[in-house]
Scaffold this motif. Structure first.
Motif, mmCIF file in Angstrom:
data_model
loop_
_atom_site.group_PDB
_atom_site.id
_atom_site.type_symbol
_atom_site.label_atom_id
_atom_site.label_comp_id
_atom_site.label_asym_id
_atom_site.label_seq_id
_atom_site.Cartn_x
_atom_site.Cartn_y
_atom_site.Cartn_z
ATOM 1 N N PRO A 17 0.795 -1.239 0.000
ATOM 2 C CA PRO A 17 0.000 0.000 0.000
ATOM 3 C C PRO A 17 0.821 1.279 0.000
ATOM 4 C CG PRO A 17 -0.193 -1.140 2.101
ATOM 5 C CD PRO A 17 0.546 -2.051 1.181
ATOM 6 N N ALA A 18 1.954 1.304 0.694
ATOM 7 C CA ALA A 18 2.763 2.533 0.728
ATOM 8 C C ALA A 18 3.369 2.813 -0.645
ATOM 9 C CB ALA A 18 3.858 2.419 1.786
ATOM 10 N N ILE A 19 3.881 1.778 -1.310
ATOM 11 C CA ILE A 19 4.440 1.964 -2.654
ATOM 12 C C ILE A 19 3.342 2.375 -3.627
ATOM 13 C CG2 ILE A 19 5.514 0.779 -4.621
ATOM 14 C CD1 ILE A 19 7.072 -0.887 -2.557
ATOM 15 N N PHE A 20 2.167 1.769 -3.486
ATOM 16 C CA PHE A 20 1.049 2.121 -4.362
ATOM 17 C C PHE A 20 0.670 3.589 -4.187
ATOM 18 C CE2 PHE A 20 -3.510 2.736 -4.947
ATOM 19 C CZ PHE A 20 -3.603 2.456 -6.298
ATOM 20 N N GLN A 21 0.572 4.054 -2.943
ATOM 21 C CA GLN A 21 0.209 5.454 -2.690
ATOM 22 C C GLN A 21 1.263 6.403 -3.246
ATOM 23 O OE1 GLN A 21 -2.666 6.724 -1.685
ATOM 24 N NE2 GLN A 21 -3.426 4.624 -1.631
ATOM 25 N N TRP A 22 2.541 6.056 -3.097
ATOM 26 C CA TRP A 22 3.624 6.873 -3.651
ATOM 27 C C TRP A 22 3.523 6.935 -5.173
ATOM 28 C CZ3 TRP A 22 7.556 5.087 -6.885
ATOM 29 C CH2 TRP A 22 8.538 6.017 -7.180
ATOM 30 N N MET A 23 3.318 5.784 -5.805
ATOM 31 C CA MET A 23 3.223 5.726 -7.262
ATOM 32 C C MET A 23 2.014 6.526 -7.756
ATOM 33 S SD MET A 23 3.603 2.307 -9.590
ATOM 34 C CE MET A 23 1.975 1.638 -9.342
ATOM 35 N N LYS A 24 0.906 6.406 -7.052
ATOM 36 C CA LYS A 24 -0.305 7.143 -7.430
ATOM 37 C C LYS A 24 -0.094 8.653 -7.276
ATOM 38 C CE LYS A 24 -5.246 6.891 -6.898
ATOM 39 N NZ LYS A 24 -6.371 6.195 -6.287
ATOM 40 N N ARG A 25 0.572 9.066 -6.187
ATOM 41 C CA ARG A 25 0.878 10.495 -5.992
ATOM 42 C C ARG A 25 1.768 11.008 -7.115
ATOM 43 N NH1 ARG A 25 2.174 9.545 -0.799
ATOM 44 N NH2 ARG A 25 4.358 9.998 -1.201
ATOM 45 N N CYS A 26 2.811 10.246 -7.449
ATOM 46 C CA CYS A 26 3.702 10.648 -8.546
ATOM 47 C C CYS A 26 2.919 10.778 -9.843
ATOM 48 C CB CYS A 26 4.835 9.645 -8.720
ATOM 49 S SG CYS A 26 6.040 9.657 -7.390
#
Length: 71
Positions: A17-26
């Motif tokens: 989930p943390a990587i997903f949120q970072w990727m989505k923010r980017c």
């Protein structure tokens, strides 16, 4: 397995989930990111470059930004 990778990407939101949120923010907040990355083309070129492991040129179902839930 080589061709199980496409389905694994779609579980990114649950498994990481943390990587997903970072990727989505980017993808959504940094100007030019979503316009400059062609996700289906990146996946297609990845599998084409694996010729020794994929001599038949089989491509999995294309991964898209929508399928990754980035949009």
């Amino acid at each position: 397995p080589l061709f199980g990778a496409g389905s694994k990407l779609c579980r990114l939101e649950c498994d990481y989930p943390a990587i997903f949120q970072w990727m989505k923010r980017c993808w959504n907040e940094i100007d030019g990111v979503s316009e400059s990355i062609d996700v289906p083309d990146a996946c297609e070129s990845y599998y084409k470059q694996l010729f020794p492991l994929n001599p038949g040129g089989i491509l999995p179902t294309p991964v898209t930004a929508q399928r990754l839930r980035l949009q």
